[in-house]
Write a protein that holds these residues in place. Structure first.
Motif, PDB file in Angstrom:
ATOM      1  N   ARG A  92      40.222  38.521  32.046  1.00  0.00           N
ATOM      2  CA  ARG A  92      40.138  39.906  31.548  1.00  0.00           C
ATOM      3  C   ARG A  92      38.983  40.121  30.566  1.00  0.00           C
ATOM      4  NH1 ARG A  92      45.526  39.181  27.862  1.00  0.00           N
ATOM      5  NH2 ARG A  92      45.866  37.515  29.318  1.00  0.00           N
ATOM      6  N   ASP A  93      38.464  39.034  29.993  1.00  0.00           N
ATOM      7  CA  ASP A  93      37.366  39.138  29.032  1.00  0.00           C
ATOM      8  C   ASP A  93      36.005  39.268  29.708  1.00  0.00           C
ATOM      9  OD1 ASP A  93      39.278  38.800  27.042  1.00  0.00           O
ATOM     10  OD2 ASP A  93      38.954  36.646  26.917  1.00  0.00           O
ATOM     11  N   ASN A  94      35.959  39.163  31.024  1.00  0.00           N
ATOM     12  CA  ASN A  94      34.702  39.196  31.763  1.00  0.00           C
ATOM     13  C   ASN A  94      34.563  40.507  32.520  1.00  0.00           C
ATOM     14  OD1 ASN A  94      33.687  36.281  31.409  1.00  0.00           O
ATOM     15  ND2 ASN A  94      35.823  36.051  31.969  1.00  0.00           N
ATOM     16  N   THR A  95      33.309  40.893  32.764  1.00  0.00           N
ATOM     17  CA  THR A  95      33.068  42.173  33.426  1.00  0.00           C
ATOM     18  C   THR A  95      32.651  42.028  34.882  1.00  0.00           C
ATOM     19  OG1 THR A  95      30.800  42.174  32.591  1.00  0.00           O
ATOM     20  CG2 THR A  95      32.451  43.332  31.280  1.00  0.00           C
ATOM     21  N   GLU A  96      32.080  40.904  35.243  1.00  0.00           N
ATOM     22  CA  GLU A  96      31.613  40.683  36.613  1.00  0.00           C
ATOM     23  C   GLU A  96      32.699  40.003  37.443  1.00  0.00           C
ATOM     24  OE1 GLU A  96      28.623  41.708  37.816  1.00  0.00           O
ATOM     25  OE2 GLU A  96      28.354  42.635  35.853  1.00  0.00           O
ATOM     26  N   PRO A  97      32.776  40.318  38.750  1.00  0.00           N
ATOM     27  CA  PRO A  97      33.736  39.631  39.616  1.00  0.00           C
ATOM     28  C   PRO A  97      33.493  38.114  39.614  1.00  0.00           C
ATOM     29  CG  PRO A  97      32.785  41.518  40.740  1.00  0.00           C
ATOM     30  CD  PRO A  97      32.017  41.341  39.456  1.00  0.00           C
ATOM     31  N   LEU A  98      34.536  37.359  39.499  1.00  0.00           N
ATOM     32  CA  LEU A  98      34.518  35.899  39.512  1.00  0.00           C
ATOM     33  C   LEU A  98      33.678  35.282  38.383  1.00  0.00           C
ATOM     34  CD1 LEU A  98      34.251  35.239  43.350  1.00  0.00           C
ATOM     35  CD2 LEU A  98      36.304  35.184  41.930  1.00  0.00           C
ATOM     36  N   GLU A  99      33.354  36.041  37.375  1.00  0.00           N
ATOM     37  CA  GLU A  99      32.527  35.534  36.276  1.00  0.00           C
ATOM     38  C   GLU A  99      33.190  34.344  35.583  1.00  0.00           C
ATOM     39  OE1 GLU A  99      30.382  37.221  32.205  1.00  0.00           O
ATOM     40  OE2 GLU A  99      31.528  38.577  33.465  1.00  0.00           O
ATOM     41  N   TYR A 100      34.484  34.460  35.296  1.00  0.00           N
ATOM     42  CA  TYR A 100      35.168  33.351  34.630  1.00  0.00           C
ATOM     43  C   TYR A 100      35.231  32.124  35.534  1.00  0.00           C
ATOM     44  CZ  TYR A 100      38.241  30.314  32.223  1.00  0.00           C
ATOM     45  OH  TYR A 100      38.743  29.186  31.611  1.00  0.00           O
ATOM     46  N   GLN A 101      35.575  32.318  36.796  1.00  0.00           N
ATOM     47  CA  GLN A 101      35.695  31.198  37.717  1.00  0.00           C
ATOM     48  C   GLN A 101      34.369  30.453  37.860  1.00  0.00           C
ATOM     49  OE1 GLN A 101      36.973  34.186  37.964  1.00  0.00           O
ATOM     50  NE2 GLN A 101      38.784  34.263  39.251  1.00  0.00           N
ATOM     51  N   LYS A 102      33.267  31.180  37.927  1.00  0.00           N
ATOM     52  CA  LYS A 102      31.949  30.541  38.036  1.00  0.00           C
ATOM     53  C   LYS A 102      31.621  29.750  36.780  1.00  0.00           C
ATOM     54  CE  LYS A 102      30.120  34.020  41.187  1.00  0.00           C
ATOM     55  NZ  LYS A 102      29.211  35.177  41.334  1.00  0.00           N
ATOM     56  N   ALA A 103      31.923  30.308  35.618  1.00  0.00           N
ATOM     57  CA  ALA A 103      31.669  29.598  34.360  1.00  0.00           C
ATOM     58  C   ALA A 103      32.541  28.341  34.266  1.00  0.00           C
ATOM     59  CB  ALA A 103      31.927  30.523  33.172  1.00  0.00           C
TER      60      ALA A 103
END
Length: 120
Positions: A92-103
Motif C-alpha cells: 500500500r505504500d507504493n504507487t506503481e504496480p508490482l513496485e514492492y514485489q520488484k524491490a
C-alpha cells in the motif's frame, strides 16, 4: 534457530488482518507478544494443545522486528511466506504496480544457487 518457528510466525500473522497491522505498526511489541502467547501453540489446533520449548533466537527475533526479509531468508524463512506477509504490510505504500514485489526481488538478487536451506 528454528526455521519452523519463523515460518509459523509468517504463516499465522499473514492470515489475520489485525496481526498484520500490529506487526506493521509495532513490530517489537508484536514479535514479543506472539512469541510469548502463540509460539508454543500447535499450528491449526483448536484444542488447547501446546508445547513449551519453542522460542526465537536473537538473530531471528531482530530480523522479524526489523522486517528484514533478506536476513529472514538467510535464516531459512520461506520466501513465499515472507513475500505474502510483506505485500500485505507494505504494498500500500507504493504507487506503481508490482513496485514492492520488484524491490523485494532485487534485495534478494545477490543470492546464487544453492540458496539457503528453507526446509523445515
Amino acid at each position: 534457530m528454528s526455521k519452523y518457528l519463523l515460518n509459523k510466525f509468517l504463516y499465522t500473522v499473514d492470515r489475520d488482518p489485525e496481526l498484520v497491522e500490529r506487526y506493521r505498526d509495532e513490530p517489537r511489541e508484536m514479535v514479543t507478544w506472539w512469541e510469548a502467547e502463540r509460539a508454543n501453540s500447535v499450528l491449526n489446533c483448536h484444542t488447547g494443545e501446546a508445547s513449551t520449548w519453542l522460542r526465537f533466537d536473537d538473530a531471528e527475533r531482530e530480523a522479524l522486528i526489523a522486517h528484514d526479509h533478506v536476513r529472514l531468508f538467510e535464516l531459512g524463512a520461506h520466501p513465499f511466506l515472507t513475500l505474502t506477509l510483506f505485500i500485505a504490510m507494505f504494498e500500500r505504500d507504493n504507487t506503481e504496480p508490482l513496485e514492492y514485489q520488484k524491490a523485494y526481488g532485487m534485495r534478494l538478487a545477490h543470492f546464487a544457487l544453492p540458496y539457503p536451506d528453507i526446509a523445515t
